[in-house]
Write a protein that holds these residues in place. Structure first.
Motif, PDB file in Angstrom:
ATOM      1  N   ILE A 149      53.009  96.878  31.497  1.00 53.44           N
ATOM      2  CA  ILE A 149      52.743  96.896  29.394  1.00 53.44           C
ATOM      3  C   ILE A 149      51.297  98.208  30.277  1.00 53.44           C
ATOM      4  O   ILE A 149      49.943  97.697  30.986  1.00 53.44           O
ATOM      5  CB  ILE A 149      52.304  95.804  28.955  1.00 53.44           C
ATOM      6  CG1 ILE A 149      53.209  94.972  29.536  1.00 53.44           C
ATOM      7  CG2 ILE A 149      51.464  96.085  27.659  1.00 53.44           C
ATOM      8  CD1 ILE A 149      54.144  94.937  28.339  1.00 53.44           C
ATOM      9  N   CYS A 150      51.080  99.165  29.410  1.00 52.85           N
ATOM     10  CA  CYS A 150      50.199 100.111  28.978  1.00 52.85           C
ATOM     11  C   CYS A 150      49.127  99.349  28.884  1.00 52.85           C
ATOM     12  O   CYS A 150      48.982  98.540  27.601  1.00 52.85           O
ATOM     13  CB  CYS A 150      50.566 101.060  28.069  1.00 52.85           C
ATOM     14  SG  CYS A 150      49.022 102.053  27.953  1.00 52.85           S
ATOM     15  N   VAL A 151      48.080  99.125  29.777  1.00 55.38           N
ATOM     16  CA  VAL A 151      46.565  98.712  29.318  1.00 55.38           C
ATOM     17  C   VAL A 151      45.982  99.079  27.968  1.00 55.38           C
ATOM     18  O   VAL A 151      45.246  98.681  27.720  1.00 55.38           O
ATOM     19  CB  VAL A 151      45.826  99.005  30.048  1.00 55.38           C
ATOM     20  CG1 VAL A 151      46.251  97.707  31.517  1.00 55.38           C
ATOM     21  CG2 VAL A 151      45.208  99.828  31.124  1.00 55.38           C
ATOM     22  N   VAL A 152      45.959 100.010  28.262  1.00 57.99           N
ATOM     23  CA  VAL A 152      45.809 100.736  26.278  1.00 57.99           C
ATOM     24  C   VAL A 152      46.368 100.620  25.256  1.00 57.99           C
ATOM     25  O   VAL A 152      45.111 100.380  24.591  1.00 57.99           O
ATOM     26  CB  VAL A 152      45.441 102.804  27.002  1.00 57.99           C
ATOM     27  CG1 VAL A 152      44.394 103.478  25.597  1.00 57.99           C
ATOM     28  CG2 VAL A 152      44.817 103.170  27.743  1.00 57.99           C
ATOM     29  N   CYS A 153      48.114 100.999  25.354  1.00 56.49           N
ATOM     30  CA  CYS A 153      48.412 100.817  23.613  1.00 56.49           C
ATOM     31  C   CYS A 153      49.260 100.067  24.039  1.00 56.49           C
ATOM     32  O   CYS A 153      49.933  99.694  22.808  1.00 56.49           O
ATOM     33  CB  CYS A 153      48.804 102.374  23.773  1.00 56.49           C
ATOM     34  SG  CYS A 153      49.780 102.769  24.342  1.00 56.49           S
ATOM     35  N   GLY A 154      50.192  98.860  24.785  1.00 54.84           N
ATOM     36  CA  GLY A 154      50.417  97.871  24.546  1.00 54.84           C
ATOM     37  C   GLY A 154      51.614  98.900  24.912  1.00 54.84           C
ATOM     38  O   GLY A 154      52.735  97.618  24.919  1.00 54.84           O
ATOM     39  N   ARG A 187      50.460 101.864  32.876  1.00 58.53           N
ATOM     40  CA  ARG A 187      49.920 103.494  31.346  1.00 58.53           C
ATOM     41  C   ARG A 187      50.901 103.584  31.039  1.00 58.53           C
ATOM     42  O   ARG A 187      51.943 103.800  32.417  1.00 58.53           O
ATOM     43  CB  ARG A 187      49.161 104.460  31.335  1.00 58.53           C
ATOM     44  CG  ARG A 187      47.279 103.607  31.705  1.00 58.53           C
ATOM     45  CD  ARG A 187      45.763 104.773  31.779  1.00 58.53           C
ATOM     46  NE  ARG A 187      44.563 103.468  31.679  1.00 58.53           N
ATOM     47  CZ  ARG A 187      43.560 104.961  31.064  1.00 58.53           C
ATOM     48  NH1 ARG A 187      43.641 106.230  30.979  1.00 58.53           N
ATOM     49  NH2 ARG A 187      42.597 104.537  31.218  1.00 58.53           N
ATOM     50  N   CYS A 188      51.188 104.209  29.814  1.00 57.11           N
ATOM     51  CA  CYS A 188      52.254 104.590  29.847  1.00 57.11           C
ATOM     52  C   CYS A 188      52.291 106.476  29.313  1.00 57.11           C
ATOM     53  O   CYS A 188      51.369 106.785  30.303  1.00 57.11           O
ATOM     54  CB  CYS A 188      52.707 104.272  27.953  1.00 57.11           C
ATOM     55  SG  CYS A 188      51.275 105.206  26.633  1.00 57.11           S
ATOM     56  N   ARG A 189      52.973 106.917  29.504  1.00 58.47           N
ATOM     57  CA  ARG A 189      53.038 108.756  29.438  1.00 58.47           C
ATOM     58  C   ARG A 189      51.863 109.297  28.931  1.00 58.47           C
ATOM     59  O   ARG A 189      50.801 110.308  29.136  1.00 58.47           O
ATOM     60  CB  ARG A 189      54.608 109.328  28.965  1.00 58.47           C
ATOM     61  CG  ARG A 189      54.925 111.768  29.084  1.00 58.47           C
ATOM     62  CD  ARG A 189      55.577 111.420  28.919  1.00 58.47           C
ATOM     63  NE  ARG A 189      56.910 111.178  29.704  1.00 58.47           N
ATOM     64  CZ  ARG A 189      57.488 111.583  30.733  1.00 58.47           C
ATOM     65  NH1 ARG A 189      56.707 112.640  30.979  1.00 58.47           N
ATOM     66  NH2 ARG A 189      58.669 110.826  31.330  1.00 58.47           N
ATOM     67  N   SER A 190      51.500 108.675  27.636  1.00 53.47           N
ATOM     68  CA  SER A 190      50.798 109.537  26.831  1.00 53.47           C
ATOM     69  C   SER A 190      49.249 109.379  26.671  1.00 53.47           C
ATOM     70  O   SER A 190      48.674 109.237  26.888  1.00 53.47           O
ATOM     71  CB  SER A 190      51.451 109.429  25.262  1.00 53.47           C
ATOM     72  OG  SER A 190      51.058 108.042  25.221  1.00 53.47           O
ATOM     73  N   CYS A 191      48.759 107.872  27.163  1.00 52.00           N
ATOM     74  CA  CYS A 191      47.440 107.351  27.846  1.00 52.00           C
ATOM     75  C   CYS A 191      47.211 107.590  29.168  1.00 52.00           C
ATOM     76  O   CYS A 191      46.409 107.722  29.720  1.00 52.00           O
ATOM     77  CB  CYS A 191      48.012 105.977  27.544  1.00 52.00           C
ATOM     78  SG  CYS A 191      47.739 105.435  25.804  1.00 52.00           S
ATOM     79  N   HIS A 192      48.197 108.228  29.904  1.00 51.85           N
ATOM     80  CA  HIS A 192      47.976 108.853  31.813  1.00 51.85           C
ATOM     81  C   HIS A 192      47.069 110.235  31.324  1.00 51.85           C
ATOM     82  O   HIS A 192      47.964 110.757  30.391  1.00 51.85           O
ATOM     83  CB  HIS A 192      49.536 109.013  32.056  1.00 51.85           C
ATOM     84  CG  HIS A 192      49.622 108.796  33.751  1.00 51.85           C
ATOM     85  ND1 HIS A 192      50.215 110.177  34.220  1.00 51.85           N
ATOM     86  CD2 HIS A 192      48.476 108.643  34.736  1.00 51.85           C
ATOM     87  CE1 HIS A 192      49.703 109.529  35.246  1.00 51.85           C
ATOM     88  NE2 HIS A 192      49.191 109.109  36.630  1.00 51.85           N
TER      89      HIS A 192
END
Ligand code: ADP
Ligand code: ZN
Length: 205
Positions: A149-154, A187-192
């Motif tokens: 789970i992306c810790v920034v956006c979920g 993280r997901c691609r966009s929050c990486h």
């Protein structure tokens, strides 16, 4: 259910469990090992201990009391030396840290009729292929890619975010920082975020 595709009694084969940190690769490897123990298979578990932070060794127990320890190794040759002739299932965790000779070893183990289960991070902190994982994915009969789970956006996380002193690590920092003061987030691609020295990333709009 993932990992249950190949029936007992078939010849050998290779399964790879890949994905980002915290995606549950070790949990899934342990689940498969526990089920192999329930099926009364003879199982050996190995785990790369290249970086001491990843040395958290574990043992796997089935409900009927059978237990197998994860044995720390730093080379495929060591796995070969420690292999018992009657072992039917070989599970290897943190495979991304092992040298590329893990590919011929896994292939030979499968050719000898064994089930080989490898778990490892398929990408490094830059989001690029990690160690021998691309080759392992290519030769495997079965590949499962897990997400955290992306810790920034979920959203589902597919990237390892390395932080050094709380800030995104730059592209040119080493792939493996043994004993470094870095930390990781899923993280997901966009929050990486991986800043480059020259910020020359190709941007497609
Ligand atoms: P891996 O081997 O892929 O690093 P583990 O099997 O060691 O993963 O750990 C998976 C566990 O990590 C999850 O069951 C959950 O409890 C925990 N976890 C911690 N951070 C996260 C996250 N960001 N997303 C999902 N699970 C997380
Ligand atoms: Zn995100």
């Amino acid at each position: 259910m993932i990992g249950d595709m190949y029936p007992a009694g078939a010849g050998g084969w290779i399964e790879v469990i890949c994905g980002v940190m915290f995606s549950g690769k070790s949990e899934e490897l342990i689940r498969r090992v526990r089920r192999a123990l329930i099926a009364r298979k003879r199982v050996q578990v190995f785990k790369s201990h290249l970086d001491e932070r990843y040395a958290g060794l574990y043992h796997v127990s089935s409900h009927d009391g059978r237990t197998v320890e994860a044995v720390p190794v730093d080379s495929p040759e060591q796995i070969f030396r420690l292999l018992a002739p009657d072992t039917q299932v070989v599970a290897i965790d943190e495979a991304q840290f092992l040298p590329v000779s893990i590919v011929p070893l896994a292939t030979s183990l499968a050719a000898s009729g064994r089930r080989v289960i490898l778990a490892g991070a398929d990408t490094d902190f830059r989001g690029e292929p990690f160690g021998a994982m691309p080759q392992l994915l290519a030769v495997a009969e079965q590949v499962d890619k897990l997400h955290a789970i992306c810790v920034v956006c979920g959203n589902p996380a597919s990237r390892n975010q390395r932080l050094i002193d709380g800030r995104p690590a730059r592209y040119d920092s080493p792939t493996i920082m043994v004993g470094g003061e870095d930390s990781y987030e899923a993280r997901c691609r966009s929050c990486h975020s991986v800043p480059r020295k020259d910020e020359d990333q190709l941007v497609i709009v």
